[in-house]
Structures are given as structure tokens and as C-alpha cells.
Scaffold this motif. Structure first.
Motif: not given
Lengths: 234, 290
Positions: A121-128
Motif C-alpha cells: 500500500f504505497p499510499v500508506l508509505k507516502e502518508r506515514r
């Protein structure tokens, strides 16, 4: 793997679940379907120790876990992804994931697991570093699922993973749950979206007013005229 | 100008302990949602324990301070275990009444134990003040300020960067979900109440050698702590810290330039004004702990 025998759960004097029995075998995908208030969420809460069982027994991998503390049940390998996502709104995405592995001590493996989830889930990484309450509904659901996986559960309880999501995301969520099962994690899912749930699962139970009224394989129930009329609208 | 600087320095030093009191109460009142009337009594308790160790037992001043704070933590834990745990899901009125009872009981116990005669505590600091240009401050006040700031930073680190702190925040954001993560909720409640109480006891133990110690000294402090928490926004860590300093400045300058007789009223006048214009407190809930 998981067996509920004759479970009764009460809120005060009102019993929300009575005489419920069900079984989940290792590696299976089992769903519980039923209308609002049928006792689906109550059943899951009872399994993970949030609500006491007034009667009956719950066994997990041969051990009696009825009325064990929630932390012990989690430590034995039951993860719970609660209804309505329930991310910690004022904590960052990363901190939410850290809460998911609160009981684990293996730092390196935790780091690896987190990186794997970030790849998925790359979006979670972006918003970590972002507060979880500021994520969209779909992102919060991905976070809630990821958080449940961070404990490396053997069995995950999913409570309405599609609730309140846009239609295109609903399919994505079911696919994610399916992938999790394909990776060898046993799944017990509660859903109102009966059609999708029955298509995906191995076995299903129909709950009405706190009691199991029907059980069978997913495809059997999809064919069942009562189920079709009550839950599939055909 | 010199007078202004002197007031500002005094306010800053007083503000450190007000901030400790505010942070302690914002954890209990703002986050745990317990209207904690014992906060002032924990302050008094810290002060009396300081007196007990330093003046009665003759313990080293610094060791006495550590012991007084530790016992404050312990008393907080006991209050939570004995009074609050059985009332976990009781409504706010019930808890409030019980806490008022605890307040009265604690205050009278302290009066009974130590009598009503005010006590003073000797400090190991030199009597000559520290003089910086045109202003001066006693070394014991400098010590109070430094320790208070260290405790504020330490508490912030604890809440934001430790496993216990994360569990606290998670618990008060969503209790059931925190339980699903394996957090032992009861322990977190006890730990949080103990920590908030420990900060109040620390403020009392720090200020005791500067002022005198008497049984009802906590009453005004409790009211001020609530004022600080409301001023900073419920559950807002930095809001409580900054609120503590604002209250100290309001009191110090009010007493210095308007009337020293209204010293304790200044803070409350300020709070009435702030709540008229910003009913949620000065700071938004963005920085909330829980």
C-alpha cells in the motif's frame, strides 16, 4: 482452528447472540452474513475478548479462550480488524502500525513487515507521518487491515471491511482480504454485502437475531432461494 | 523597565510549575475525562512529603524530592485502583462526587497528620540571589524552574516516544481498539492517573521550600490547574504548558501593576475573557494527546 460452541452474549439483559456455534478450519475463508443487528459484530467481539461470553465455549487451536483477556487472545494469533476502521485518529500512520505490533518484540522482523505493507500500500508509505484521522475512508481501511496484520495473526477477524467505501474500493478491499487468505492466513469475515462475501468464501453462516439459521459453502448459499430472497435481492 | 524584567523573570519561573500542574491535570481531566478534584491534594501531599523527608527524617534535599515525587505517583496509582477502577464506566457525576469525597478526605488526613500550623523547609542553596544585570532571582527558584522544564520535556518524551506513551494515547483515543492491539487497558488507566498525580506532587515538592506548607494550600492550586487546562484546550499537552505560563504572567503582572490583593483573581479574570472569545480554549485540539 476456531470453534464456537453454544455461545451466548449479552448487553445488560438483552442477549445479542444466543446458542451460536460455528467452526473455522485452518486456511479457510469463512463469512458471517446477516442483517443489521443480527449479532455479527457481537460474535467477533466475543471471540477477541472485548465482550464476555455469558455461556458456551470458544476454543482456538485446541485451547479454551472463552473469557480470556483480549491481549492473550491476540498473543495466541487472532487479529481483529474492527468495524468502521477505528484507526487512532490523532496518531500517525506509522504509529498506528506500531500499535498493531504492540505485543511483538522482534524489532527487525517488525521493520520488515512494515516495509512489506508499505510496498503493498504505497499510499500508506507516502502518508506515514500523517495523522490517521486525515486519511480518506479507503486509506483508513487499508491502514486498519495493515494494522491487524502487523501482529502476524494466524486468524484475522474482518468486520465489514467494505463499510462506507466507494464501490470501486469495495472490490479492492475484498481482493485484499482474499490475498491475505491466499498467503495462508485464516479469515473470518463479517459482511452485509452478502453477494461479494459468498462469492469469495469457502464456508458461510447466516445469522438472524443472534442465531445461526443457515450454513453451507459459499456457492450452496448463493443458490439457496431463501438467501437469494433475503440477502441478494433476487 | 527593571521592574518589568523582574516581573517577567518571576512569572517565567512560576510558570514552570504551573505548566507541570496543567500538564498533569490535562492528562487526567482532558484525556481520561475524570474531573479530578484530588489534583490540589496531590500537590499538598508532595509538599508534605518533602517536609517529611527533608525536615523530619533529615534526608538529602534532592533525594527527598525524588522520594516525594515517587510517593505522589504511588498515591495516584492507589486512588485510581481503589476509587476509579470500580467506576470505570460510571457516569461523570458519580466519579465527580467520589473525587470530591477523596479531596475532602485527603485534605483532612493531611491536617490531622501535620496539624494546621504552616511548615517551612530549608534548602541547600546559597541565600545570596543570582543577579543578572538589574534583576535577581534566588537559586532555589532557578532550581525549581530547571527541574520543572526537565520534567515537562521528560513527560513529553514519555507520551510521544515510548511504548507506554503510545499505548496511553491509543487507549484514550479508542479504548476498545487499543484492547484489540493487546494493550492492558486497566494498567494504562492506572499509569496515566499516577503520572498526572506525580506531576502535581512534583510541583508541590518543588515549591514547598519556597513557600510554606499548610493543609489547604492545594485548594487554590486545584482551581488554577483547572483554569490552565481549560485555557490550553482540554487534552492539549503544549496548550497546558503554555497555559501555565500565561496564568503565571497574568498573576505576576496583575499583582505588580494593578493590585497585589487581586493576584489570585487575575488568572480567573483572564480565563473568563478567553472563554468568552475562544470557548474551546486558546489552542485547537490538533495537538491532542488522546
Amino acid at each position: 482452528m476456531l470453534e464456537l460452541k453454544d455461545i451466548e452474549c449479552r448487553y445488560g439483559k438483552i442477549s445479542a447472540v444466543r446458542g451460536l456455534s460455528l467452526e473455522v478450519k485452518e486456511g479457510e475463508f469463512v463469512t458471517l452474513i446477516g442483517a443489521n443487528g443480527a449479532g455479527k459484530t457481537t460474535t467477533l467481539k466475543c471471540i477477541s475478548g472485548l465482550l464476555p461470553a455469558a455461556k458456551g465455549t470458544i476454543t482456538f487451536q485446541g485451547k479454551d479462550i472463552s473469557n480470556a483477556p483480549a491481549a492473550d487472545i491476540l498473543a495466541m494469533g487472532i487479529g481483529h480488524c474492527p468495524e468502521g476502521r477505528r484507526v487512532f485518529p490523532y496518531m500517525s500512520v506509522e504509529e498506528n502500525l506500531e500499535m498493531g505490533c504492540y505485543l511483538r518484540k522482534d524489532k527487525d522482523a517488525i521493520h520488515e513487515d512494515m516495509e512489506q505493507l508499505f510496498d503493498r500500500f504505497p499510499v500508506l508509505k507516502e502518508r506515514r507521518k500523517q495523522a490517521a484521522g486525515t486519511l480518506s475512508g479507503g486509506e483508513q481501511q487499508m491502514l486498519a487491515i495493515s494494522r491487524a496484520l502487523m501482529s502476524r495473526p494466524k486468524l484475522v477477524l474482518f468486520d465489514e471491511p467494505s463499510l462506507g467505501l466507494a464501490p470501486n474500493l469495495v472490490d479492492r478491499m475484498f481482493q485484499i482480504v482474499r490475498d491475505i487468505r491466499d498467503q495462508g492466513v485464516t479469515v473470518l469475515m463479517v459482511e452485509q454485502n452478502a453477494y461479494a462475501a459468498l462469492e469469495l468464501c469457502d464456508h458461510a453462516y447466516v445469522l438472524e437475531s443472534g442465531e445461526v439459521t443457515l450454513k453451507g459453502t459459499g456457492s450452496e448459499l448463493l443458490e439457496n432461494p431463501n438467501v437469494r430472497e433475503a440477502y441478494l435481492g433476487t | 523597565m527593571d521592574q518589568l524584567l523582574q516581573h517577567a523573570l518571576n512569572a517565567t519561573i512560576l510558570g514552570g510549575t504551573y505548566a507541570l500542574l496543567g500538564i498533569g491535570l490535562t492528562m487526567i481531566f482532558g484525556i481520561m475525562k475524570i474531573v479530578n478534584f484530588t489534583h490540589g491534594e496531590l500537590y499538598t501531599f508532595g509538599a508534605y512529603m518533602m517536609f517529611f523527608f527533608v525536615m523530619v527524617l533529615g534526608t538529602n534535599f534532592f533525594l527527598g524530592l525524588v522520594m516525594a515525587i515517587a510517593l505522589g505517583l504511588l498515591l495516584g496509582a492507589l486512588i485510581e485502583l481503589a476509587l476509579l477502577r470500580p467506576l470505570r464506566d460510571a457516569d461523570i457525576d458519580t466519579t465527580m462526587l467520589v473525587m470530591i469525597g477523596a479531596w475532602i478526605a485527603l485534605q483532612n488526613t493531611q491536617q490531622f497528620t501535620w496539624t494546621g500550623i504552616a511548615k517551612s523547609i530549608n534548602t541547600p542553596f546559597p541565600l545570596d540571589p543570582l543577579v543578572i544585570g538589574s534583576v535577581s532571582v534566588s537559586w532555589s527558584r532557578v532550581f525549581v524552574f530547571v527541574v520543572a522544564i526537565m520534567m515537562i520535556i521528560g513527560t513529553h518524551m514519555l507520551i510521544h516516544h515510548t511504548r507506554l506513551g503510545k499505548a496511553m494515547r491509543a487507549t484514550f483515543q479508542d479504548r476498545d481498539t487499543a484492547a484489540l492491539m493487546g494493550v492492558k487497558i486497566n494498567r494504562i488507566y492506572t499509569a496515566t492517573f499516577a503520572l498526572g498525580s506525580g506531576l502535581a506532587a512534583a510541583a508541590g515538592a518543588l515549591l514547598a521550600p519556597i513557600f510554606v506548607v499548610y493543609p489547604t494550600m492545594g485548594d487554590a492550586v486545584a482551581a488554577k490547574s483547572f483554569a490552565i487546562v481549560i485555557l490550553g484546550g482540554l487534552g492539549n499537552f503544549w496548550g497546558a504548558a503554555i497555559g501555565g505560563f500565561i496564568l503565571a504572567f497574568a498573576e505576576e503582572f496583575g499583582a505588580g501593576y494593578i493590585s497585589s490583593g487581586y493576584r489570585d483573581a487575575m488568572g480567573f479574570i483572564l480565563i473568563i475573557l478567553i472563554l468568552i472569545f475562544r470557548p474551546t480554549g486558546l489552542f485547537a485540539q490538533r495537538e491532542r494527546i488522546g
